[in-house]
Design an enzyme around this catalytic site. Sequence first.
Site, mmCIF file in Angstrom:
data_model
loop_
_atom_site.group_PDB
_atom_site.id
_atom_site.type_symbol
_atom_site.label_atom_id
_atom_site.label_comp_id
_atom_site.label_asym_id
_atom_site.label_seq_id
_atom_site.Cartn_x
_atom_site.Cartn_y
_atom_site.Cartn_z
ATOM 1 N N ASP A 1 0.868 -1.184 0.000
ATOM 2 C CA ASP A 1 0.000 0.000 0.000
ATOM 3 C C ASP A 1 0.899 1.227 0.000
ATOM 4 O OD1 ASP A 1 -2.284 -1.485 0.101
ATOM 5 O OD2 ASP A 1 -2.730 -1.120 2.200
ATOM 6 N N ASP B 1 -13.913 -3.766 -2.567
ATOM 7 C CA ASP B 1 -13.929 -3.574 -1.113
ATOM 8 C C ASP B 1 -15.384 -3.688 -0.679
ATOM 9 O OD1 ASP B 1 -11.222 -2.932 -1.267
ATOM 10 O OD2 ASP B 1 -11.602 -0.779 -1.385
#
Length: 257
Positions: free
Chosen positions: A17, A136
């Site tokens: 990330d 998500d």
Amino acid sequence: MAKAIIMLTKRIIPCLDIKNGRTVKGVNFVNLIDAGDPVVLAKQYADLGADELVFLDIAATLENRGTTLDMVLKVAEQVNIPFTVGGGISSVDHVNALLKCGADKVSINSSAVKRPDLINELSEKFGSQCVVVAIDAKQVDGEWMVHLAGGTIPTDINLFEWAKEVEKRGAGEILFTSMNNDGTKAGFANEALAKLSTELNIPIIASGGAGSVQHFIDTFIDGKSDAALAASVFHFGEIPIPNLKQELKENNIPIRL
């Protein structure tokens, strides 16, 4: 056609990330803490036996900016394993540039929800093998709902319906992150993963919740996942990849050592 690929090798995928050029990992996508240099980490993972890498610019969608091509070039130079890039990708031209910089696949998320035809365009131009659709989702009142922009924006789209649509449109893989599990280190969302794996024919990558070796074993067996992605347990050396793979092998899970 049912999935006739049970013995296909399972994959372990560290996720990098990225925010402001650094690798970060927080709990439930907030309270981000610094977990190192992405180029150094990428090289380390390739050397340790990671099967693939995912490189996500988590600020790109929120701040409406594309992933830095320069960083992709630098990371790609260091790795000899398949490599996915995501974050703020919304056009064929952008994907073309990323693939030219050395990415093997791209991951699209919010942009696919906003304009589903993007999935068709990318798979038609580059082939479905390089199109990963990241989803998500959060379980709200018992129903799995899709969320956008790093899980910050709820939608009224059902996870399973959206997953079937992206498969139809030409996605080659789905990267499913459970917002309920992400950062908790309490295990993957195996029930939802197993449902996805059973209802779809494309590979499902499990994300969100890795905290122990057992969690990886569980997601491959109970969650029927094709691959498992994690960040902090790898970034901070809590689960060394060679040890993880050895334990998976001992549990009769097909894995590349």
